[in-house]
Scaffold this motif. Structure first.
Motif, PDB file in Angstrom:
ATOM      1  N   PRO A 155       0.790  -1.227   0.000  1.00 58.41           N
ATOM      2  CA  PRO A 155       0.000   0.000   0.000  1.00 58.41           C
ATOM      3  C   PRO A 155       0.825   1.281   0.000  1.00 58.41           C
ATOM      4  CG  PRO A 155      -0.001  -0.973   2.187  1.00 58.41           C
ATOM      5  CD  PRO A 155       0.727  -1.932   1.281  1.00 58.41           C
ATOM      6  N   SER A 156       2.127   1.190   0.274  1.00 57.76           N
ATOM      7  CA  SER A 156       2.981   2.386   0.309  1.00 57.76           C
ATOM      8  C   SER A 156       4.427   1.996   0.038  1.00 57.76           C
ATOM      9  CB  SER A 156       2.895   3.060   1.690  1.00 57.76           C
ATOM     10  OG  SER A 156       3.503   2.231   2.676  1.00 57.76           O
ATOM     11  N   ALA A 157       5.238   3.005  -0.207  1.00 58.14           N
ATOM     12  CA  ALA A 157       6.665   2.757  -0.459  1.00 58.14           C
ATOM     13  C   ALA A 157       7.339   2.161   0.772  1.00 58.14           C
ATOM     14  CB  ALA A 157       7.353   4.053  -0.874  1.00 58.14           C
ATOM     15  N   ILE A 158       7.039   2.701   1.948  1.00 58.20           N
ATOM     16  CA  ILE A 158       7.703   2.210   3.153  1.00 58.20           C
ATOM     17  C   ILE A 158       7.261   0.782   3.468  1.00 58.20           C
ATOM     18  CG2 ILE A 158       6.141   3.076   4.945  1.00 58.20           C
ATOM     19  CD1 ILE A 158       9.968   3.429   4.937  1.00 58.20           C
ATOM     20  N   SER A 159       6.018   0.464   3.167  1.00 59.80           N
ATOM     21  CA  SER A 159       5.519  -0.904   3.339  1.00 59.80           C
ATOM     22  C   SER A 159       6.215  -1.843   2.359  1.00 59.80           C
ATOM     23  CB  SER A 159       4.007  -0.937   3.136  1.00 59.80           C
ATOM     24  OG  SER A 159       3.529  -2.250   3.137  1.00 59.80           O
ATOM     25  N   ALA A 160       6.372  -1.401   1.109  1.00 60.43           N
ATOM     26  CA  ALA A 160       7.063  -2.213   0.101  1.00 60.43           C
ATOM     27  C   ALA A 160       8.496  -2.501   0.547  1.00 60.43           C
ATOM     28  CB  ALA A 160       7.054  -1.509  -1.253  1.00 60.43           C
ATOM     29  N   TRP A 161       9.199  -1.481   1.007  1.00 57.30           N
ATOM     30  CA  TRP A 161      10.585  -1.652   1.459  1.00 57.30           C
ATOM     31  C   TRP A 161      10.646  -2.706   2.569  1.00 57.30           C
ATOM     32  CZ3 TRP A 161      15.302  -0.910  -0.179  1.00 57.30           C
ATOM     33  CH2 TRP A 161      16.373  -0.907   0.717  1.00 57.30           C
ATOM     34  N   GLY A 162       9.681  -2.668   3.469  1.00 57.44           N
ATOM     35  CA  GLY A 162       9.643  -3.634   4.555  1.00 57.44           C
ATOM     36  C   GLY A 162       9.364  -5.057   4.091  1.00 57.44           C
ATOM     37  N   LYS A 163       8.710  -5.232   2.955  1.00 56.32           N
ATOM     38  CA  LYS A 163       8.377  -6.562   2.433  1.00 56.32           C
ATOM     39  C   LYS A 163       9.473  -7.168   1.560  1.00 56.32           C
ATOM     40  CE  LYS A 163       3.376  -6.011   2.482  1.00 56.32           C
ATOM     41  NZ  LYS A 163       2.136  -6.117   1.713  1.00 56.32           N
ATOM     42  N   ILE A 164      10.405  -6.350   1.119  1.00 55.54           N
ATOM     43  CA  ILE A 164      11.474  -6.860   0.257  1.00 55.54           C
ATOM     44  C   ILE A 164      12.429  -7.700   1.102  1.00 55.54           C
ATOM     45  CG2 ILE A 164      13.431  -6.233  -1.220  1.00 55.54           C
ATOM     46  CD1 ILE A 164      11.900  -3.597  -1.832  1.00 55.54           C
ATOM     47  N   PRO A 165      12.710  -8.930   0.686  1.00 59.71           N
ATOM     48  CA  PRO A 165      13.661  -9.754   1.441  1.00 59.71           C
ATOM     49  C   PRO A 165      15.023  -9.057   1.537  1.00 59.71           C
ATOM     50  CG  PRO A 165      12.547 -11.053  -0.254  1.00 59.71           C
ATOM     51  CD  PRO A 165      12.188  -9.620  -0.494  1.00 59.71           C
ATOM     52  N   ASP A 166      15.660  -9.162   2.700  1.00 62.62           N
ATOM     53  CA  ASP A 166      16.954  -8.494   2.896  1.00 62.62           C
ATOM     54  C   ASP A 166      17.966  -8.842   1.816  1.00 62.62           C
ATOM     55  OD1 ASP A 166      16.007  -7.170   5.112  1.00 62.62           O
ATOM     56  OD2 ASP A 166      16.992  -8.481   6.574  1.00 62.62           O
ATOM     57  N   ALA A 167      17.938 -10.075   1.332  1.00 66.28           N
ATOM     58  CA  ALA A 167      18.886 -10.498   0.297  1.00 66.28           C
ATOM     59  C   ALA A 167      18.652  -9.776  -1.029  1.00 66.28           C
ATOM     60  CB  ALA A 167      18.791 -12.007   0.082  1.00 66.28           C
ATOM     61  N   GLN A 168      17.485  -9.145  -1.196  1.00 63.43           N
ATOM     62  CA  GLN A 168      17.156  -8.433  -2.430  1.00 63.43           C
ATOM     63  C   GLN A 168      17.274  -6.920  -2.277  1.00 63.43           C
ATOM     64  OE1 GLN A 168      16.652 -10.101  -5.250  1.00 63.43           O
ATOM     65  NE2 GLN A 168      16.924 -11.985  -4.086  1.00 63.43           N
ATOM     66  N   LYS A 169      17.704  -6.443  -1.112  1.00 67.11           N
ATOM     67  CA  LYS A 169      17.866  -5.004  -0.840  1.00 67.11           C
ATOM     68  C   LYS A 169      19.337  -4.623  -0.921  1.00 67.11           C
ATOM     69  CE  LYS A 169      14.186  -4.477   2.607  1.00 67.11           C
ATOM     70  NZ  LYS A 169      13.938  -4.233   4.036  1.00 67.11           N
ATOM     71  N   HIS A 170      19.577  -3.433  -1.419  1.00 69.74           N
ATOM     72  CA  HIS A 170      20.912  -2.835  -1.392  1.00 69.74           C
ATOM     73  C   HIS A 170      20.780  -1.650  -0.442  1.00 69.74           C
ATOM     74  CE1 HIS A 170      22.323  -5.300  -4.756  1.00 69.74           C
ATOM     75  NE2 HIS A 170      21.044  -5.278  -5.065  1.00 69.74           N
ATOM     76  N   ILE A 171      21.018  -1.899   0.828  1.00 68.37           N
ATOM     77  CA  ILE A 171      20.741  -0.938   1.896  1.00 68.37           C
ATOM     78  C   ILE A 171      21.837   0.114   1.968  1.00 68.37           C
ATOM     79  CG2 ILE A 171      20.415  -0.686   4.385  1.00 68.37           C
ATOM     80  CD1 ILE A 171      19.316  -3.602   4.347  1.00 68.37           C
ATOM     81  N   GLY A 172      21.383   1.373   2.134  1.00 68.08           N
ATOM     82  CA  GLY A 172      22.303   2.485   2.329  1.00 68.08           C
ATOM     83  C   GLY A 172      23.004   2.910   1.060  1.00 68.08           C
ATOM     84  N   GLY A 173      24.147   3.515   1.231  1.00 69.57           N
ATOM     85  CA  GLY A 173      24.885   4.057   0.098  1.00 69.57           C
ATOM     86  C   GLY A 173      24.307   5.389  -0.338  1.00 69.57           C
ATOM     87  N   LYS A 174      24.519   5.709  -1.585  1.00 70.66           N
ATOM     88  CA  LYS A 174      24.029   6.971  -2.147  1.00 70.66           C
ATOM     89  C   LYS A 174      23.084   6.664  -3.304  1.00 70.66           C
ATOM     90  CE  LYS A 174      28.256   9.515  -1.037  1.00 70.66           C
ATOM     91  NZ  LYS A 174      27.778  10.058   0.178  1.00 70.66           N
ATOM     92  N   PRO A 175      22.040   7.487  -3.473  1.00 70.51           N
ATOM     93  CA  PRO A 175      21.104   7.246  -4.576  1.00 70.51           C
ATOM     94  C   PRO A 175      21.786   7.201  -5.939  1.00 70.51           C
ATOM     95  CG  PRO A 175      20.247   8.956  -3.116  1.00 70.51           C
ATOM     96  CD  PRO A 175      21.641   8.622  -2.660  1.00 70.51           C
ATOM     97  N   LYS A 176      22.858   7.975  -6.116  1.00 67.06           N
ATOM     98  CA  LYS A 176      23.541   8.017  -7.412  1.00 67.06           C
ATOM     99  C   LYS A 176      24.207   6.688  -7.764  1.00 67.06           C
ATOM    100  CE  LYS A 176      28.082   9.771  -6.021  1.00 67.06           C
ATOM    101  NZ  LYS A 176      28.828   8.614  -6.461  1.00 67.06           N
ATOM    102  N   ASP A 177      24.409   5.830  -6.768  1.00 63.17           N
ATOM    103  CA  ASP A 177      25.071   4.551  -7.017  1.00 63.17           C
ATOM    104  C   ASP A 177      24.107   3.447  -7.472  1.00 63.17           C
ATOM    105  OD1 ASP A 177      27.528   5.657  -6.325  1.00 63.17           O
ATOM    106  OD2 ASP A 177      27.256   5.145  -4.211  1.00 63.17           O
ATOM    107  N   ALA A 178      22.814   3.699  -7.391  1.00 64.29           N
ATOM    108  CA  ALA A 178      21.832   2.690  -7.810  1.00 64.29           C
ATOM    109  C   ALA A 178      21.826   2.581  -9.333  1.00 64.29           C
ATOM    110  CB  ALA A 178      20.446   3.070  -7.304  1.00 64.29           C
ATOM    111  N   PRO A 179      21.686   1.380  -9.861  1.00 62.24           N
ATOM    112  CA  PRO A 179      21.685   1.209 -11.319  1.00 62.24           C
ATOM    113  C   PRO A 179      20.391   1.694 -11.970  1.00 62.24           C
ATOM    114  CG  PRO A 179      21.315  -0.887 -10.241  1.00 62.24           C
ATOM    115  CD  PRO A 179      21.579   0.107  -9.151  1.00 62.24           C
ATOM    116  N   ARG A 180      20.503   2.000 -13.222  1.00 68.36           N
ATOM    117  CA  ARG A 180      19.368   2.427 -14.045  1.00 68.36           C
ATOM    118  C   ARG A 180      18.264   1.376 -13.988  1.00 68.36           C
ATOM    119  NH1 ARG A 180      18.631   1.714 -19.604  1.00 68.36           N
ATOM    120  NH2 ARG A 180      17.420   3.396 -20.513  1.00 68.36           N
ATOM    121  N   GLY A 181      17.041   1.822 -13.700  1.00 67.27           N
ATOM    122  CA  GLY A 181      15.897   0.927 -13.611  1.00 67.27           C
ATOM    123  C   GLY A 181      15.565   0.473 -12.210  1.00 67.27           C
TER     124      GLY A 181
END
Length: 140
Positions: free
Chosen positions: A47-73
């Protein structure tokens, strides 16, 4: 078990989202999670972005860093406000922009800074995962 990928590729996700800039299919006010999941071509799953983040398995998250380091898409997740925020990372030659609702024009999708300076959001990290599968990201 093999990783399940979504039928859409990065270019199709970004093209769908960019089309919303000039030809919106709806009013996007407050609907960042809906915008991103529709761009990915998946059914509603949070229902929300913060809820989605909480549902993503930790192994599928790239936690922290800088937004500029995230890949396209990739989906960029932020903490702030009641529902958090999520946007789609774009840029082949630059990694400073994303496609987001409400930041440039209320209710509209636009390209803007991945930092969201006016909103004072805290960057949580990125992911390309959904319960329907993951977006196959471009190799770096």
């Amino acid at each position: 078990m093999a990783k399940k990928y979504l039928p859409r590729n990065v270019n199709e996700v970004i093209a769908w989202s960019r089309n919303q800039v000039k030809n919106p299919t709806q009013d996007w006010t407050g609907l960042c999670q809906s915008h991103c999941r529709q761009a990915y071509g998946v059914p509603a799953w949070a229902p929300s972005a913060i809820s989605a983040w909480g549902k993503i398995p930790d192994a599928q998250k790239h936690i922290g860093g800088k937004p500029k380091d995230a890949p396209r898409g990739a989906l960029l997740y932020y903490f702030g406000g009641k529902f958090g925020h999520v946007a789609i990372a774009v840029g082949k030659k630059t990694s400073t922009n994303c496609l987001s609702n409400d930041y440039v024009r209320p209710g509209m999708i636009d390209s803007c800074s991945r930092e969201f300076p006016r909103w004072g959001l805290k960057y949580l990290g990125w992911s390309a995962w959904t319960p329907s599968g993951s977006l196959r990201l471009d190799p770096k």
